[in-house]
Write a protein that holds these residues in place. Sequence first.
Motif, mmCIF file in Angstrom:
data_model
loop_
_atom_site.group_PDB
_atom_site.id
_atom_site.type_symbol
_atom_site.label_atom_id
_atom_site.label_comp_id
_atom_site.label_asym_id
_atom_site.label_seq_id
_atom_site.Cartn_x
_atom_site.Cartn_y
_atom_site.Cartn_z
ATOM 1 N N GLU A 117 0.908 -1.048 -0.120
ATOM 2 C CA GLU A 117 -0.329 -0.048 0.042
ATOM 3 C C GLU A 117 0.842 1.364 -0.015
ATOM 4 O OE1 GLU A 117 -3.038 0.590 -0.428
ATOM 5 O OE2 GLU A 117 -3.465 -1.622 -0.467
ATOM 6 N N THR A 153 -4.988 1.591 6.616
ATOM 7 C CA THR A 153 -6.092 1.142 5.645
ATOM 8 C C THR A 153 -5.640 1.150 4.043
ATOM 9 O OG1 THR A 153 -6.153 3.783 5.621
ATOM 10 C CG2 THR A 153 -7.991 2.560 6.854
ATOM 11 N N ARG A 154 -6.180 0.482 3.385
ATOM 12 C CA ARG A 154 -5.955 0.580 1.953
ATOM 13 C C ARG A 154 -6.335 1.920 1.345
ATOM 14 N NH1 ARG A 154 -7.831 -4.464 2.985
ATOM 15 N NH2 ARG A 154 -6.476 -6.214 2.636
ATOM 16 N N ASN A 199 -8.313 2.358 -1.040
ATOM 17 C CA ASN A 199 -9.797 2.389 -1.047
ATOM 18 C C ASN A 199 -10.608 2.506 0.243
ATOM 19 O OD1 ASN A 199 -9.655 -0.054 0.245
ATOM 20 N ND2 ASN A 199 -10.680 -1.341 -1.469
ATOM 21 N N SER A 225 -10.443 0.666 2.905
ATOM 22 C CA SER A 225 -10.972 -0.654 3.773
ATOM 23 C C SER A 225 -9.768 -0.817 4.759
ATOM 24 C CB SER A 225 -10.851 -1.704 2.963
ATOM 25 O OG SER A 225 -9.772 -2.137 2.310
#
Length: 280
Positions: free
Chosen positions: A155, A227-228, A230, A232
Amino acid sequence: MHIVKKKSSIAAATAVLAGFVGMMAVQVHAADELRVCAGKDELPYSNDQQQGFENEIAKVVGKAMNRKVTFVWWTDPRYSVRDFLDKKQCDVLLGLDKGDPRVLNTKPYYKSSYVFVTRKDREIEISSWDHPYLKERSFRLGFLPDSPAKNMMLEIGRFDDMFDYLTELTDFKSTRNRYIKIDERKLVNDVITMKLHAAALWAPSVAKYVAESTTPLNMVMIEDNATRANGSKIPMQYETVMGVRHGDDALKAELDKAITASQQEIDAILKKEHIPLLPI
């Protein structure tokens, strides 16, 4: 001929009787034991010398259930459910993440976290994936394949920087469709020798080695806010459960009761391993 047939009939009847008696013996024995599937060579969790902390926890829970614990050893964790639990070679597995869909989950018996391990004298104080050190290409961070730390390295665009180290860990073999055991002590040692600036690892797998190191080390729980792109979440904290076969609700209920009754002893075992615990 007649005698042979008679002897055969007697022998057959004897065999059936012996089988029935044997079956009854197995059933009686099975009712008094708790068959635990565990890693044959997976310290600090388990080994066939019963030296792991999960071996100790299994015995404590078995005692609370008034059952004798016997271990059935697996060598490849990928098949521990399919080839052992589902085929009734054992009754329960320890050390599963809460929500594992392959099994009927017991109540959690502990919760812990991924951690950053660093040398104290290097004064690298990181506790979050947001720290600027982790964005620097020269900052060498060790992690395991197929772990949340690997996902975070992807990421933040740092995975390729550590690809050489990752392939070295797996002896230059692909982990695709293959189980390659990696001893987490190697990553701790690489922090000690300064081959790595830090390592991001599951605390229960390394807490013992960090505590035993003659070189003072820091082990800091990673903030659970990763978090990613996107949005999530990539969890850094996990609750750990035991797993039984789907449909075995009676054993799950019995284990839940035993976990509740044994929680203080379980916590003591985990603390002896220096594993940082979070509220369940």
